[in-house]
Design an enzyme around this catalytic site. Structure first.
Site, PDB file in Angstrom:
ATOM      1  N   LYS A 229       0.829  -1.212   0.000  1.00 52.63           N
ATOM      2  CA  LYS A 229       0.000   0.000   0.000  1.00 52.63           C
ATOM      3  C   LYS A 229       0.864   1.264   0.000  1.00 52.63           C
ATOM      4  O   LYS A 229       0.375   2.353  -0.236  1.00 52.63           O
ATOM      5  CB  LYS A 229      -0.944  -0.011   1.202  1.00 52.63           C
ATOM      6  CG  LYS A 229      -2.103  -0.970   0.999  1.00 52.63           C
ATOM      7  CD  LYS A 229      -3.106  -0.871   2.119  1.00 52.63           C
ATOM      8  CE  LYS A 229      -4.289  -1.792   1.826  1.00 52.63           C
ATOM      9  NZ  LYS A 229      -5.218  -1.832   2.965  1.00 52.63           N
ATOM     10  N   HIS A 277      -0.919 -13.212  -2.474  1.00 48.85           N
ATOM     11  CA  HIS A 277      -2.228 -13.862  -2.707  1.00 48.85           C
ATOM     12  C   HIS A 277      -3.235 -13.687  -1.568  1.00 48.85           C
ATOM     13  O   HIS A 277      -4.205 -14.445  -1.496  1.00 48.85           O
ATOM     14  CB  HIS A 277      -2.006 -15.356  -2.995  1.00 48.85           C
ATOM     15  CG  HIS A 277      -1.227 -15.584  -4.256  1.00 48.85           C
ATOM     16  ND1 HIS A 277      -1.699 -15.230  -5.497  1.00 48.85           N
ATOM     17  CD2 HIS A 277       0.021 -16.094  -4.467  1.00 48.85           C
ATOM     18  CE1 HIS A 277      -0.790 -15.520  -6.427  1.00 48.85           C
ATOM     19  NE2 HIS A 277       0.259 -16.040  -5.819  1.00 48.85           N
TER      20      HIS A 277
END
Ligand code: FE2
Length: 359
Positions: A229, A277
């Site tokens: 992020k 994932h």
């Protein structure tokens, strides 16, 4: 060279190789105990660590003792035993270092302690503690006592190395956690998200019986799962409301960005799949790979559940937090679509048992 010298030397050499083959402190101590027991022919091995400031010895591990046999955890006001290090092959008894009154009481409650001899755990000429076996000085030859003391030095170095490694690892984990929290503080999450996701993940790992190594990989992956992020612009990350399609696509890049960042560090190789994932869905409709069911790595499936549970149970700018039980029901409703059913069941049973977590 005589057989009675060669054999113990060989065992000592084996011990040295074995205890230096791992940096896991528990494994090191276990090996030291077992090898000392066989080398010295003792069914009990006691490791005591010295606290120089307090002048006390603390029971660190007790091998072969029956439950409740050794109720004393500290020996206080012990006399210095540095002379054992100076004079190689010198062993001592507790009677020689524990104050007289304490010693009487000690052997009254645990008589076996009177039948033990101790060699120093020594590092660079300083006593770090003692290692004890059954027997008295007369029951060992001078060579055996020399070897026992050499074993004390070997063991101390291996234990110290493992301790330093543990400290270094903890420092690394805390740094990773601080970095992840710094990244998370940019988006609307409340503080502590990283730590909680990590805690939930590790609880799952415990329930699933994962190995130490798998747990450590999961710990790091859960701490760093949203590290990508850092590459998402504020306008998207801090929007706080429903994202447009374009913004959603940008947001969905964070697992790949995280995997790319971690790819720079060779030691992070095993951690990357869990990070990459953690937004896959069990039914294949997640991202970035659209992986399905068993094709999704276990650590990624665990993080997905821990991440979702923490998101549901903490306040966000666009909605209030749910209580723990409602959040578990929400996860249960998404079994088979978003989350792996068997893992949700395990997660629910862990949290329902753990009253401190479910509100
Ligand atoms: Fe994420």
């Amino acid at each position: 060279m005589k057989k009675e010298v060669i054999e113990p030397l060989r065992t000592l050499h084996d011990l040295s190789k074995a205890i230096n083959s791992t940096l896991d402190i528990e494994e090191v101590v276990e090996m030291v105990q077992e090898k000392t027991s066989s080398l010295m022919g003792s069914d009990r091995v006691l490791i005591l660590l010295l606290d120089r400031h307090k002048g006390a010895l603390k029971v660190y591990s007790a091998y072969g003792f029956e439950e409740g046999e050794l109720w004393v955890k500290w020996f206080r006001d012990v006399r210095p035993f540095d002379h054992c290090i100076v004079q190689k092959g010198t062993v001592i008894t507790l009677e020689e270092i524990v104050p007289e009154d304490d010693y009487k009481e000690l052997v009254y409650v645990t008589p076996v302690l009177a039948d033990m001899v101790f060699a120093p755990l020594e590092i660079k000429g300083e006593a770090y503690g003692l290692i004890g076996v059954m027997g008295d000085r007369r029951s060992f030859t001078a060579v055996e006592l020399e070897i026992f003391c050499a074993l004390g030095s070997q063991s101390a170095v291996a234990m110290e190395n493992a301790n330093l490694y543990r400290k270094l690892r903890n420092a690394f984990l805390h740094t990773a956690e601080a970095l992840a929290e710094a990244v998370n503080s940019r988006d609307p999450y409340t503080g502590g998200h990283t730590r909680r996701v990590c805690e939930y993940s590790i609880k799952m790992a415990g329930a699933l019986g994962l190995s130490k190594r798998e747990k450590e990989t999961l710990r790091l992956a859960s701490i760093l799962h949203d590290i990508g992020k850092i590459g998402i612009e504020d306008a998207v990350l801090r929007k706080g409301g429903v994202l447009t399609e374009d913004e959603e696509l940008k947001m969905r890049e964070h697992p790949a960005i995280g995997a790319h960042i971690l790819g720079i560090v060779e030691e992070m190789r095993d951690v990357i799949p869990g990070v990459l994932h953690h937004h896959e869905w069990f039914d294949g409709s997640g991202y970035p790979g659209g992986l399905k069911g068993e094709d999704i790595l276990l650590q990624a499936k665990i993080i997905a559940i821990a991440d979702a549970y923490d998101a549901l149970t903490t306040d966000r700018p666009y909605r209030k937090s749910m209580n723990g039980e409602d959040a578990l029901e929400e996860l249960t409703a998404d079994m088979g679509t978003h989350f792996a059913p068997s893992l949700v069941e395990i997660f629910c049973s862990i949290l329902r048992k753990d009253k401190g977590v479910v509100i």
